[in-house]
Write a protein that holds these residues in place. Structure first.
Motif, mmCIF file in Angstrom:
data_model
loop_
_atom_site.group_PDB
_atom_site.id
_atom_site.type_symbol
_atom_site.label_atom_id
_atom_site.label_comp_id
_atom_site.label_asym_id
_atom_site.label_seq_id
_atom_site.Cartn_x
_atom_site.Cartn_y
_atom_site.Cartn_z
ATOM 1 N N VAL A 48 0.896 -0.989 0.157
ATOM 2 C CA VAL A 48 0.182 0.171 0.037
ATOM 3 C C VAL A 48 0.880 1.267 -0.121
ATOM 4 O O VAL A 48 0.443 2.320 -0.578
ATOM 5 N N GLN A 51 1.360 1.991 -3.467
ATOM 6 C CA GLN A 51 0.054 2.276 -4.238
ATOM 7 C C GLN A 51 -0.608 3.385 -4.033
ATOM 8 O O GLN A 51 -1.325 3.948 -4.915
ATOM 9 N N ASP A 52 -0.522 4.006 -2.736
ATOM 10 C CA ASP A 52 -1.013 5.465 -2.360
ATOM 11 C C ASP A 52 -0.014 6.472 -2.483
ATOM 12 O O ASP A 52 1.149 6.359 -2.044
ATOM 13 N N GLU A 54 0.045 9.730 -1.301
ATOM 14 C CA GLU A 54 0.609 10.186 -0.067
ATOM 15 C C GLU A 54 1.495 9.578 0.689
ATOM 16 O O GLU A 54 2.658 10.044 1.082
ATOM 17 N N LYS A 56 3.585 6.999 -0.961
ATOM 18 C CA LYS A 56 4.731 6.851 -2.128
ATOM 19 C C LYS A 56 5.506 7.875 -2.126
ATOM 20 O O LYS A 56 6.818 7.836 -2.135
#
Length: 94
Positions: A48, A51-52, A54, A56
Motif C-alpha cells: 500500500v 500504491q497510495d 501520499e 509513495k
C-alpha cells in the motif's frame, strides 16, 4: 524477510519496495507477496505504501536519501519513547 539484510538498519526496505516486481505468493499461509527469487517477502500493508500517492512520496524520499530516513526515524522514535505507554494489558504471549 523484507530485505536480504534483516539485522541491518538502513533504507533498503524502501528501495526494494520500488525496485522489485512483487507477486502474490502461492502457498497455504497468510497472504503475502514475494520477489522473483522467492527469498524476500512483503505484506499487503507494505505494498500500500507504493500504491497510495501520499505514502509513495515518502517511500521515494527515503529510498533516495538514507540520511533523511535516519533523521526522520530518530525524531519519531524519540517522540514515541518520550510519550511512554499507559494501559498495557498482559497477553498470552507476554
Amino acid at each position: 524477510p523484507w530485505t536480504p539484510l534483516p539485522t541491518t538498519f538502513n533504507n533498503l526496505y524502501f528501495s526494494l519496495l520500488n525496485q522489485i516486481k512483487w507477486a502474490k505468493r502461492d502457498w497455504s499461509g497468510p497472504f503475502q507477496y514475494e520477489d522473483d527469487g522467492k527469498k524476500l517477502m512483503m505484506l499487503p500493508t507494505d505494498l500500500v505504501l507504493i500504491q497510495d500517492a501520499e505514502f509513495k512520496k515518502y517511500v521515494d524520499l527515503y529510498a533516495g536519501d538514507q540520511n533523511k530516513f535516519f533523521s526522520d526515524f530518530s525524531k519519531a522514535f524519540n517522540k514515541l519513547e518520550e510519550l511512554g505507554t499507559t494501559g498495557l494489558v498482559a497477553t498470552q504471549w507476554s
